[in-house]
Structures are given as structure tokens and as C-alpha cells.
Design an enzyme around this catalytic site. Sequence first.
Site, PDB file in Angstrom:
ATOM      1  N   GLN A 176      -0.368 -40.344  55.137  1.00 13.67           N
ATOM      2  CA  GLN A 176      -0.400 -39.277  54.123  1.00 13.67           C
ATOM      3  C   GLN A 176       0.972 -39.037  53.491  1.00 13.67           C
ATOM      4  O   GLN A 176       1.128 -38.161  52.662  1.00 13.67           O
ATOM      5  CB  GLN A 176      -0.928 -37.976  54.746  1.00 13.67           C
ATOM      6  CG  GLN A 176      -2.355 -38.107  55.250  1.00 13.67           C
ATOM      7  CD  GLN A 176      -2.836 -36.898  56.050  1.00 13.67           C
ATOM      8  OE1 GLN A 176      -2.093 -35.969  56.316  1.00 13.67           O
ATOM      9  NE2 GLN A 176      -4.105 -36.925  56.439  1.00 13.67           N
ATOM     10  N   HIS A 246      -0.197 -34.594  57.629  1.00 15.42           N
ATOM     11  CA  HIS A 246      -0.025 -33.156  57.328  1.00 15.42           C
ATOM     12  C   HIS A 246       1.416 -32.801  56.951  1.00 15.42           C
ATOM     13  O   HIS A 246       2.041 -31.956  57.580  1.00 15.42           O
ATOM     14  CB  HIS A 246      -0.480 -32.292  58.523  1.00 15.42           C
ATOM     15  CG  HIS A 246      -1.895 -32.538  58.929  1.00 15.42           C
ATOM     16  ND1 HIS A 246      -2.497 -31.898  59.984  1.00 15.42           N
ATOM     17  CD2 HIS A 246      -2.855 -33.365  58.411  1.00 15.42           C
ATOM     18  CE1 HIS A 246      -3.738 -32.308  60.110  1.00 15.42           C
ATOM     19  NE2 HIS A 246      -3.984 -33.205  59.175  1.00 15.42           N
ATOM     20  N   GLU A 338      -9.474 -23.260  54.176  1.00 12.49           N
ATOM     21  CA  GLU A 338      -9.156 -21.853  53.926  1.00 12.49           C
ATOM     22  C   GLU A 338      -8.513 -21.598  52.568  1.00 12.49           C
ATOM     23  O   GLU A 338      -7.751 -22.410  52.060  1.00 12.49           O
ATOM     24  CB  GLU A 338      -8.179 -21.348  55.003  1.00 12.49           C
ATOM     25  CG  GLU A 338      -8.739 -21.414  56.401  1.00 12.49           C
ATOM     26  CD  GLU A 338      -7.825 -20.799  57.456  1.00 12.49           C
ATOM     27  OE1 GLU A 338      -6.693 -20.383  57.102  1.00 12.49           O
ATOM     28  OE2 GLU A 338      -8.264 -20.720  58.617  1.00 12.49           O
ATOM     29  N   TYR A 348      -1.276 -16.950  60.296  1.00 12.44           N
ATOM     30  CA  TYR A 348      -2.617 -17.322  59.819  1.00 12.44           C
ATOM     31  C   TYR A 348      -3.470 -17.965  60.906  1.00 12.44           C
ATOM     32  O   TYR A 348      -4.562 -18.434  60.645  1.00 12.44           O
ATOM     33  CB  TYR A 348      -2.507 -18.169  58.543  1.00 12.44           C
ATOM     34  CG  TYR A 348      -2.040 -17.294  57.400  1.00 12.44           C
ATOM     35  CD1 TYR A 348      -2.943 -16.556  56.655  1.00 12.44           C
ATOM     36  CD2 TYR A 348      -0.681 -17.109  57.151  1.00 12.44           C
ATOM     37  CE1 TYR A 348      -2.523 -15.686  55.664  1.00 12.44           C
ATOM     38  CE2 TYR A 348      -0.241 -16.237  56.168  1.00 12.44           C
ATOM     39  CZ  TYR A 348      -1.174 -15.525  55.427  1.00 12.44           C
ATOM     40  OH  TYR A 348      -0.743 -14.646  54.459  1.00 12.44           O
ATOM     41  N   TYR A 359     -12.531 -33.305  64.504  1.00 13.84           N
ATOM     42  CA  TYR A 359     -13.239 -34.319  63.719  1.00 13.84           C
ATOM     43  C   TYR A 359     -14.300 -35.036  64.540  1.00 13.84           C
ATOM     44  O   TYR A 359     -15.316 -35.472  64.018  1.00 13.84           O
ATOM     45  CB  TYR A 359     -12.249 -35.343  63.145  1.00 13.84           C
ATOM     46  CG  TYR A 359     -11.399 -34.770  62.049  1.00 13.84           C
ATOM     47  CD1 TYR A 359     -11.970 -34.361  60.846  1.00 13.84           C
ATOM     48  CD2 TYR A 359     -10.029 -34.616  62.211  1.00 13.84           C
ATOM     49  CE1 TYR A 359     -11.205 -33.821  59.836  1.00 13.84           C
ATOM     50  CE2 TYR A 359      -9.250 -34.073  61.198  1.00 13.84           C
ATOM     51  CZ  TYR A 359      -9.845 -33.672  60.009  1.00 13.84           C
ATOM     52  OH  TYR A 359      -9.084 -33.137  59.008  1.00 13.84           O
TER      53      TYR A 359
END
Length: 467
Positions: A176, A246, A338, A348, A359
Amino acid sequence: MNKLPILGAAIFAALSCSVQAKVEDLFKSTCASCHGETLTGGMAGSLVDKEWLTKGTDEALSNAIKQGIAKAGMPAFGGVLSDEEVRTLVVYIREAGAKIEQQKAPESQLGKEFKTKHHTVSTQEILTTDGIVWALDFLPDNSLLYTLREGQLWHFSKEGKKTLIKGTPEVWHNRQGGLLDVYPDPDYQSNGWIYLSFSQPAGKNEAGDEIAFTKIVRGKIKDGTWVEQQTLFEAKPQNRKNRGWHFGSRFAIQGDYLFFTNGDEGHQNDAQDITTQNGKIHRIFKDGSIPKDNPFYNEKGAQKTIWTYGNRNPQGLTINPTNGQLWSTEHGPRGGDELNLVSKGVNYGWPKVTFGMNYNGTPITEHTELPGMQSPIHHWTPSIAVAGINFYSGTQFKHWQGDLFVGSLAKKELHRLRIEDNKVVEDEIILKGLGRIRDVITAPNGNIYLTINDRDKNQSKIIAITQ
Ligand code: HEC
């Protein structure tokens, strides 16, 4: 000596207890005999019929599973299944329901007029390119800047001329990671600054894996070359450990403040640890210095740039131009994407609280809320893979003013949210099926611009939603 086998058996029992069931297996072994393998019913009714798709709340589903419905012949599973297993079943039922809805919804077509709730619109292709366009934004002269994740920054003039900007930082293009957000300073006209985020290589970890971290810089473009670069943020050397997941990361600027997101980097428990950069939204000044009134500025050992924590992987960040509120979207695991209203110092909750599961279908937690942790304003279960967001601020689409547009990767959808008193009162799918929508912005002429990615072809388009 002869105690050993017993001890062994006890250890084995303890081990097998801690092995968590995957929701697919759980459903098959416990529920499918009555509700059918595809959840569409058998001896008992369908779990994905109209009633549950539109009316049933998560709570009603979980109560039915825990308490059963004695009169109708639905056994109570409260004593047999843990609360977290029940939560995975609720997510599983939601996924099955969404799949059926998905099959019914028509796909959008490029260039064809179509009706939405408030406007009849069309789409227009602006450009196609190889690679993954991660972010785009306009410069004051109405030209576009966009990033390719593989590590290129491009300029696209009003006349349609593409120029590769030379001299941008080398990036770690892996999984990513790569070149991520690009954001021109709101005062670009006078100061020329452009902000970039990317994954910076950091050598290898002890296991020999290549690692990287999210780095934030600013620089200027002069004669097609990236110059005057300043480093604004880097992870501390001891906290560099991202093996490819991430990274975040999106920017928002308000006055002199630069906000950016940094995902949990695949180390979920760090999101609750205020000494690390990952799993956080940060606030710094535009020159990289740290505001003294940041919530953990005076806390010993803390990462002083932290603005919020308990974030999983926020890849949407924007300011509501009408009231200055900061909003973010954050990828959940499987379920529990979210939308958050971002406020100073707030936790949070990730990974102590989530609407999602792992997953592979095993539970993360039974908790969808806990004291001291902020629940999302809105969540998508099953996940749509929420990416870039933008409050529509143009004049072209009168009835969309102030609405929040949300790109979705996995479901290839553009959502329009109407938010009133910090609650989502409409969630409409505007576009669907054209590609993975990664970023969305309001163009100076009032159109909406999107980047859509085709992962299989390694191709992207920038398209406009027009009248
Ligand atoms: C012995 C058969 C049986 C098994 C096993 C069973 N159910 Fe049910 N379930 C029923 C019946 C009968 C109803 C009543 C309404 C109906 O027929 O849909 C029901 C109702 C429900 C409802 C309420 C929905 C509705 O349509 O009223 C939910 C939710 C549900 N079951 C989930 C589950 C889950 C999850 C499992 C596995 C953990 C499970 N059930 C296992 C028979 C069963």
C-alpha cells in the site's frame, strides 16, 4: 511424572478454547441447517429478506441470536456463543444482505446521463493513465496536480498537457506504500508550497523484512522541477516498522495548521499508544513545527504531533468549509468502516472498539462502544472501503451544497451523505462500478472530480461529474 498427560490435556483444552472460530464455519455448523448455507432460508426463514435488509437493527439481530425466539422455534445461542462470535454473525448477515442489494443496483456508464435523488448528472472522462492515481487537486490557475502511487507527481494543464514533475522524493512503492497525497497550500498563490506524503524506505527490521514509514514534506515546483523541499514529519527511528500496510495518509489545512493521517501500519495495538505515530491523526504547523496546545504536547514520552488516537487507517480527511469542522473516513477491518468528526485529543477506539471483525471471519472484539472512546458518526457494515472525502462547495449542483462525498474502493461507489446536526440523514450511492474511487474534490468550476483506479489493469482515470 504421571501428572504430565493430564497437564498436557489441560493445555490442549486451553489452546483449543483460544482458537477462534471463523464466521463462515460458525454459520455453517450452527445456523445453516435451518437458515440455509446462503442465508436465504430453508427450514427457517431467510436472514436476508426485505425485513432485515431495511428495518432490522444490529441490536435486534444480535438479540434474536442470543435470546432466540422460543415461540417460532429459533434456539437461544446466548449460552453457547460468545458475544464477539455473535457480533461476527451480525456482520456476516449484513454482508450477505448487501451482496443481494448490490446485485440489484445498476452500474453507472461513463458519459451517460443519469438521475440521482436531487440532480440529473453526467460523467466525463478527463484523462486516463497507467498506474494508480492516489490523489488529485487543483492549482489556482485551474490546472491539476495528481500523484501516481509508484512515485510520480504529474501536472495536467487546462489545455490538457501532461508534465511529469522532475526531482520529487524517491518513495518506497510496495504493497500500500508509495507516493500518496498531494495538497497545494490554500495560500499557494502567494507562497507556492505543495505538500506531499509518501512512504519512505527505512531499511530492514530484525526479521529481515523491508520497512518504511509515512513521511510528510513540502516543496515547490519551478520549471517543472520539485525544489526547496523541507521535511515536516518523520516517524522516530525506533518507531519505523511498517512492512507495507495502512500508511494513511491524507492532508487537510486550516489556517496555519496542517493535519495528516497515519494509519496503524499493521500494528493495531499501537493505535492506543500515544508514544507512537501510527494509528493517529496529527496536527503540525505548515512549517513542521509543533503547536504547544496539541493534546499530548506536555505528556512525557508522547508523540507530540498527535491530535487524535485509536484510528485504524484514515484515508479521507477534509474540513467542512461552512463551519471549520474536521472530518475523516477510516477503513474498518471486515465491517465497521467509519465516518468520524475529528476533535482534539479524542480516542476513536481502535482496536478496542469496532463494528467489524477480522478478514478471516474471526472476532476482534464484542464491543461496538466503550466509555471514553468516541463512536463513529456513521459506519458501513459491510465495509465499502472508504477513501477520499470532500464537502461539496461548488454552485453547479444547488441541491448538493454542503453534502459530503465519499469515495469507496472495494464497492466502487461514490456516496453522497447529507449531514444534519452531526448525524447522517441521507446516504445515497451516486456512482457505481466505474472503478475504485480513491479521491474526490470540488473543481473550481463546480464539477466534482474523482480518481478511479482499475487494479487489474493497473490503470486510472480522472473523471468529472458534470451537469
Ligand atoms: C433449529 C433451527 C434453527 C437454527 C439452528 C437457527 N435458527 Fe435462527 N431461526 C429459526 C426460526 C424457526 C426462526 C423464526 C423465524 C424464521 O423462521 O425466520 C429464526 C429466526 C432467526 C432470526 C430472526 C430473523 C427472522 O427472520 O425472524 C435470526 C437473526 C436468526 N434466526 C439467526 C440465526 C443464527 C445466526 C443462527 C446460528 C447461530 C440461527 N439462527 C440458528 C430457526 C433456527
